[in-house]
Design an enzyme around this catalytic site. Structure first.
Site, PDB file in Angstrom:
ATOM      1  N   LYS A  73       0.826  -1.222   0.000  1.00 18.47           N
ATOM      2  CA  LYS A  73       0.000   0.000   0.000  1.00 18.47           C
ATOM      3  C   LYS A  73       0.855   1.265   0.000  1.00 18.47           C
ATOM      4  O   LYS A  73       0.711   2.139   0.865  1.00 18.47           O
ATOM      5  CB  LYS A  73      -0.943   0.007   1.210  1.00 18.47           C
ATOM      6  CG  LYS A  73      -1.880  -1.187   1.300  1.00 18.47           C
ATOM      7  CD  LYS A  73      -2.801  -1.066   2.523  1.00 18.47           C
ATOM      8  CE  LYS A  73      -3.722  -2.252   2.670  1.00 18.47           C
ATOM      9  NZ  LYS A  73      -3.013  -3.492   3.092  1.00 18.47           N
ATOM     10  N   ARG A 222      -7.019 -15.467   7.998  1.00 24.55           N
ATOM     11  CA  ARG A 222      -7.138 -16.316   9.179  1.00 24.55           C
ATOM     12  C   ARG A 222      -8.123 -17.483   9.058  1.00 24.55           C
ATOM     13  O   ARG A 222      -7.856 -18.556   9.601  1.00 24.55           O
ATOM     14  CB  ARG A 222      -7.471 -15.442  10.391  1.00 24.55           C
ATOM     15  CG  ARG A 222      -6.255 -14.672  10.893  1.00 24.55           C
ATOM     16  CD  ARG A 222      -6.621 -13.576  11.870  1.00 24.55           C
ATOM     17  NE  ARG A 222      -7.230 -12.438  11.182  1.00 24.55           N
ATOM     18  CZ  ARG A 222      -7.473 -11.280  11.763  1.00 24.55           C
ATOM     19  NH1 ARG A 222      -7.186 -11.102  13.048  1.00 24.55           N
ATOM     20  NH2 ARG A 222      -8.008 -10.288  11.086  1.00 24.55           N
TER      21      ARG A 222
END
Length: 248
Positions: A73, A222
């Site tokens: 980013k 996750r």
């Protein structure tokens, strides 16, 4: 509805799932990669793992056959971002991103820095509004738009600058395909299989919902990496996606 191999950059897989490697140690990440077939997903390396383990970690995963989304980013002055994006391209990554809020000069400089790489250039995408942010977060920053409005504004700016797509919430996908076109790639975090914990994402969807909404690539971390059986979880997700594609 079908997922075709992306023609914009070299790729080893057509799978829409990008697994976020959010591990605290390199061994765990490499052990996970050993379990997974590179044709079943791509891998995302973010700020923490790249800072800890560096470019050689990217290379190790590439040598195992994986496409890498380098999720750093970038957000800085145009020249600095351009050089950083070019450095990512030198690594041979499949995708790299910048913050659209860095503005048009920054995004155009980033795109221009990839010109010399030709067909070997990575996909260049822009982050619109982080999926952890809601209306109160934008208001706190002095932005009097809804997350969807701000994200659309930034997506259109990224498209005007020649970027390949944006990182956005799946909730914006249908609208973005309408205003930016089908060829404008949508990469969405905040994807959670049914029954998974939401975690720190506030705007989430299931993989099946994301496909219907028009998402091109979905980032899942996750729910896969912390699963008791990561390989089986990934396979289940891919099967569920394929079921939607075949009946879409």
């Amino acid at each position: 509805m079908s997922f075709d191999c992306d023609k914009k950059s070299p790729s080893s897989t057509c799978a829409p799932v990008i697994v976020a490697l959010d591990y605290e140690d390199q061994k765990s990440a490499l052990d996970f990669a050993q379990l997974i077939d590179p044709s079943s997903c791509r891998l995302k390396i973010g700020k923490e793992m790249f800072t800890r383990f560096g470019p050689q970690f990217v290379t190790q995963l590439q040598q195992q056959g994986f496409d890498i989304f380098l999720d750093l980013k970038f957000h800085d002055i145009p020249n600095t971002v351009a050089r950083a994006v070019a450095a990512a391209a030198d690594l041979g990554v499949w995708m790299v991103n910048v913050h659209a809020s860095g503005g048009s000069r920054m995004m155009r400089a980033a795109k221009e820095s990839l010109r010399s790489f030709g067909k070997e250039a990575p996909l260049l995408t822009a982050v619109t509004v982080l999926t952890s942010m809601d209306q109160s977060d934008l208001t706190e920053l002095g932005i009097n738009l809804t997350p969807a409005e701000q994200a659309e504004r930034l997506a259109l700016l990224a498209k005007a600058c020649g970027l390949d797509g944006v990182v956005c919430s799946a909730h914006e996908a249908t609208r973005f395909k309408q205003v930016c076109g089908d060829d404008f790639l949508l990469v969405t975090p905040g994807i959670r299989p049914a029954g998974s914990e939401v975690g720190d994402q506030r705007r989430v969807m299931t993989p099946e919902q994301a496909i219907v909404a028009g998402v091109d690539y979905m980032v899942i971390g996750r729910p896969i990496t912390r699963s008791e059986n990561p390989l089986e979880t990934l396979q289940q997700i891919n099967r569920s996606i394929q079921g939607v594609v075949q009946h879409g």
